[in-house]
Design an enzyme around this catalytic site. Structure first.
Site, mmCIF file in Angstrom:
data_model
loop_
_atom_site.group_PDB
_atom_site.id
_atom_site.type_symbol
_atom_site.label_atom_id
_atom_site.label_comp_id
_atom_site.label_asym_id
_atom_site.label_seq_id
_atom_site.Cartn_x
_atom_site.Cartn_y
_atom_site.Cartn_z
ATOM 1 N N CYS A 271 0.795 -1.230 0.000
ATOM 2 C CA CYS A 271 0.000 0.000 0.000
ATOM 3 C C CYS A 271 0.830 1.284 0.000
ATOM 4 O O CYS A 271 0.268 2.379 -0.021
ATOM 5 C CB CYS A 271 -0.953 -0.008 1.188
ATOM 6 S SG CYS A 271 -2.011 -1.476 1.217
ATOM 7 N N HIS B 262 -3.682 7.739 6.343
ATOM 8 C CA HIS B 262 -3.763 6.436 5.682
ATOM 9 C C HIS B 262 -5.161 5.872 5.903
ATOM 10 O O HIS B 262 -5.791 5.395 4.963
ATOM 11 C CB HIS B 262 -2.686 5.508 6.246
ATOM 12 C CG HIS B 262 -2.632 4.173 5.591
ATOM 13 N ND1 HIS B 262 -2.462 4.026 4.231
ATOM 14 C CD2 HIS B 262 -2.744 2.905 6.096
ATOM 15 C CE1 HIS B 262 -2.458 2.733 3.921
ATOM 16 N NE2 HIS B 262 -2.632 2.028 5.035
ATOM 17 N N HIS C 271 -9.890 1.817 -0.309
ATOM 18 C CA HIS C 271 -8.433 1.659 -0.259
ATOM 19 C C HIS C 271 -7.956 1.151 -1.615
ATOM 20 O O HIS C 271 -8.179 0.003 -1.981
ATOM 21 C CB HIS C 271 -8.046 0.683 0.844
ATOM 22 C CG HIS C 271 -6.572 0.657 1.132
ATOM 23 N ND1 HIS C 271 -5.652 1.354 0.379
ATOM 24 C CD2 HIS C 271 -5.849 0.010 2.090
ATOM 25 C CE1 HIS C 271 -4.444 1.145 0.861
ATOM 26 N NE2 HIS C 271 -4.540 0.338 1.897
#
Length: 371
Positions: free
Chosen positions: A138, A266, A301
């Site tokens: 990520c 995040h 995400h």
């Protein structure tokens, strides 16, 4: 020795939140629900995912964002441009499609499977000076942006095209399902009663150059890297690695933490990630808390694309002087954090964007108004 600054002069995005930059930012500011419920990826389970609303093939959408960059930039072509890819799945979706259709791996082109499969495809249409691909889960495209900043500042390249992208794949969705971190509804990062994350797909291309091209150019002011190596899939609970990455990014930008107006967190919506990041932010900014939001509450995400997509969001936040909101937070887990639940008009000079990944790989980026 620093030779020049690194400026984001153009960017183009496609995500479940919109097929253009303006649609993306509008969806975030209006807190539109762009996440859909799906029963196809995980057997006997409903999962919420972020799917791009387009009948165009994913590869062609990648070409589209590249064409947009060329059209809006001062470049005639990419012949003197370094291509930097950030992706966590590469060509995995192509592999899955062939395998599910043929029930064998025999017909898979090995050049279209790995992480650099994206660069391989792009080089069929465009001529790049060179290319490099990052795959750090990520943080992939956040690392790619950090790399672009470094090679621009050292005078190695004048033009770098950073592309963060990941498409929805069964391997990814089922993998996160196996970790029991998926949500059956749109995610609510930092909400005390959150259920989990939404896997999504996106493409974000950013042209980074050694000179600013307009008043809307945004400087990549600082980058901070850290690795806490606490656990294969969970971050260090106290947020020590995240704290270190943010501190180093602020130091690298040669500013003070008080100068940060907004943190694009995040904020995935999973218990472990949110808990760790909240601890990191509250400890580092305890005496000068900036506004915080997670735009993943709208975009989901986007995995390897997240760093690049959220860099574009940060650029628009600075240019529009708007702090984008989080969505559906009714009971904030950490009350020290200053969450923006609504659009906030504010004088913004510097923003901090966080990207954290498996294995404790952490990247923070500082963006600011071009000087």
């Amino acid at each position: 020795m620093k030779i020049s600054n690194a400026y984001i002069n153009n960017f183009s995005t496609i995500s479940c939140a919109g097929n253009s930059n303006e649609e993306l930012f509008s969806s975030i500011c209006q807190k539109k629900n762009k996440i859909s419920l799906d029963t196809n990826y995980v057997k006997d389970s409903v999962v919420a995912i972020g799917k791009i609303d387009s009948k165009t093939l994913f590869d062609d959408l990648v070409f589209q964002v590249c064409d947009n960059i060329l059209e809006e930039s001062n470049l005639k072509d990419f012949s003197n441009t370094l291509l930097v890819i950030g992706s966590s799945v590469g060509g995995m979706i192509k592999t899955e499609q062939i395998f599910f259709q043929d029930k064998t791996y025999e017909n898979i082109n090995y050049k279209e499977h790995p992480i650099d499969a994206v660069a391989y495809k792009l080089k069929q249409k465009y001529t790049f000076y060179d290319d490099i691909s990052f795959s750090t889960a990520c943080t992939s495209s956040a690392n790619a942006l950090g790399y672009a900043k470094e090679v621009i500042e050292k005078g190695i390249y004048k033009n770098v095209l950073v592309i963060g992208l990941d498409s929805l794949s069964y391997t990814t969705v089922c993998g996160f399902h196996a970790l029991s971190v998926l949500s059956s509804k749109p995610c609510t990062p930092f909400e005390r009663n959150r259920e989990g994350m939404n896997v999504s797909e996106a493409i974000a291309a950013l042209l980074v150059q050694n000179e600013k091209s307009s008043n809307e150019s945004i400087e990549i002011c600082g980058v901070g890297y850290s690795s806490d190596a606490h656990h294969m899939t969970q971050p260090q609970p106290e947020g020590l690695g995240a704290n270190k990455a943010m501190s180093l990014a602020i130091e690298n930008a040669n500013i003070k933490k008080e100068d940060i107006s907004y943190i694009n967190a995040h904020g995935t919506g999973t218990y472990a990630n949110d808990f760790s990041e909240l601890n990191a932010i509250s400890s580092l900014f305890s005496d000068c808390m900036p506004y915080v939001s997670s735009t993943k509450s709208i975009t989901g995400h986007t995995l390897g694309a997240a760093g690049a997509l959220e860099a574009a969001i940060c650029c628009m936040a600075i240019n529009k002087q708007i702090i984008p909101p989080s969505k559906d937070i009714k009971d904030l887990e950490n009350e020290i954090i200053k969450i923006s639940n609504e659009v906030i008009n504010k004088d913004i000079k510097y923003v901090l964007s966080n990207s954290f990944a498996f294995g404790g790989n952490n990247v923070s980026l500082v963006f600011g108004c071009a000087k």
